[in-house]
Motif scaffolding. Structure first.
Motif, PDB file in Angstrom:
ATOM      1  N   UNK A  19      -2.964  12.084  -3.062  1.00  0.00           N
ATOM      2  CA  UNK A  19      -1.890  11.490  -3.766  1.00  0.00           C
ATOM      3  C   UNK A  19      -0.718  11.205  -2.528  1.00  0.00           C
ATOM      4  N   UNK A  20      -0.354   9.349  -2.537  1.00  0.00           N
ATOM      5  CA  UNK A  20       0.705   9.592  -1.702  1.00  0.00           C
ATOM      6  C   UNK A  20       1.692   8.934  -2.417  1.00  0.00           C
ATOM      7  N   UNK A  21       3.159   9.057  -2.308  1.00  0.00           N
ATOM      8  CA  UNK A  21       4.090   8.261  -2.608  1.00  0.00           C
ATOM      9  C   UNK A  21       4.419   7.259  -1.184  1.00  0.00           C
ATOM     10  N   UNK A  22       4.895   5.870  -2.317  1.00  0.00           N
ATOM     11  CA  UNK A  22       4.851   4.889  -1.505  1.00  0.00           C
ATOM     12  C   UNK A  22       5.946   4.487  -1.495  1.00  0.00           C
ATOM     13  N   UNK A  23       7.309   4.611  -0.900  1.00  0.00           N
ATOM     14  CA  UNK A  23       8.503   2.667  -0.874  1.00  0.00           C
ATOM     15  C   UNK A  23       7.718   1.395  -0.769  1.00  0.00           C
ATOM     16  N   UNK A  24       8.570   1.113  -1.176  1.00  0.00           N
ATOM     17  CA  UNK A  24       8.417  -0.358  -1.399  1.00  0.00           C
ATOM     18  C   UNK A  24       9.603  -1.235  -2.185  1.00  0.00           C
ATOM     19  N   UNK A  25       9.696  -1.997  -1.688  1.00  0.00           N
ATOM     20  CA  UNK A  25      11.235  -2.811  -2.264  1.00  0.00           C
ATOM     21  C   UNK A  25      11.288  -3.617  -3.433  1.00  0.00           C
ATOM     22  N   UNK A  26      12.359  -3.394  -3.831  1.00  0.00           N
ATOM     23  CA  UNK A  26      12.558  -3.526  -5.653  1.00  0.00           C
ATOM     24  C   UNK A  26      11.975  -4.558  -5.583  1.00  0.00           C
ATOM     25  N   UNK A  27      10.785  -5.450  -6.974  1.00  0.00           N
ATOM     26  CA  UNK A  27      10.475  -6.368  -7.132  1.00  0.00           C
ATOM     27  C   UNK A  27       9.214  -6.549  -6.682  1.00  0.00           C
ATOM     28  N   UNK A  28       8.757  -4.979  -6.362  1.00  0.00           N
ATOM     29  CA  UNK A  28       7.267  -5.185  -5.662  1.00  0.00           C
ATOM     30  C   UNK A  28       6.066  -5.400  -6.698  1.00  0.00           C
ATOM     31  N   UNK A  29       4.681  -6.087  -6.060  1.00  0.00           N
ATOM     32  CA  UNK A  29       4.381  -6.345  -7.511  1.00  0.00           C
ATOM     33  C   UNK A  29       3.392  -4.670  -7.317  1.00  0.00           C
ATOM     34  N   UNK A  30       2.255  -4.676  -8.174  1.00  0.00           N
ATOM     35  CA  UNK A  30       0.902  -3.694  -7.467  1.00  0.00           C
ATOM     36  C   UNK A  30       0.316  -4.278  -6.478  1.00  0.00           C
ATOM     37  N   UNK A  31      -0.247  -5.580  -5.917  1.00  0.00           N
ATOM     38  CA  UNK A  31      -0.428  -6.615  -4.622  1.00  0.00           C
ATOM     39  C   UNK A  31       0.175  -6.457  -3.905  1.00  0.00           C
ATOM     40  N   UNK A  32       1.794  -5.827  -4.010  1.00  0.00           N
ATOM     41  CA  UNK A  32       2.749  -5.278  -2.704  1.00  0.00           C
ATOM     42  C   UNK A  32       1.718  -3.969  -2.636  1.00  0.00           C
TER      43      UNK A  32
END
Length: 83
Positions: A19-32
């Motif tokens: 497992x790993x933690x991803x940093x994504x911008x607010x409003x991101x989707x599963x596709x992102x």
């Protein structure tokens, strides 16, 4: 926001991590999130992702346009053989 991605079976082997933690911008989707995983693991994992199913907070994802929330859990489930 942070999303926990968990890999199972051949996806785990291809990613090299459970497992790993991803940093994504607010409003991101599963596709992102899937797109970022492809970038982080360019070896065999992208091919597995093409056939994989996904669970978002333990619910099957039918549309990768579903929005993610901070702390969400995304499971990557490759096709399984057997019966």
């Amino acid at each position: 926001m942070t999303v926990l991605v968990r890999y199972f079976a051949s996806a785990r082997a291809a990613a090299g991590v459970e497992e790993e933690k991803l940093k994504l911008p607010e409003g991101s989707t599963v596709a992102d999130a899937v797109r970022l995983v492809r970038e982080l693991h360019p070896g065999p994992l992208p091919r597995i992702l093409d056939a994989a199913s996904f669970l978002l907070n333990e619910v099957a994802v039918r549309n990768q346009d579903r929005a993610l929330s901070d702390g969400a859990q995304l499971d990557v489930l490759p096709p399984f053989a057997g019966g």
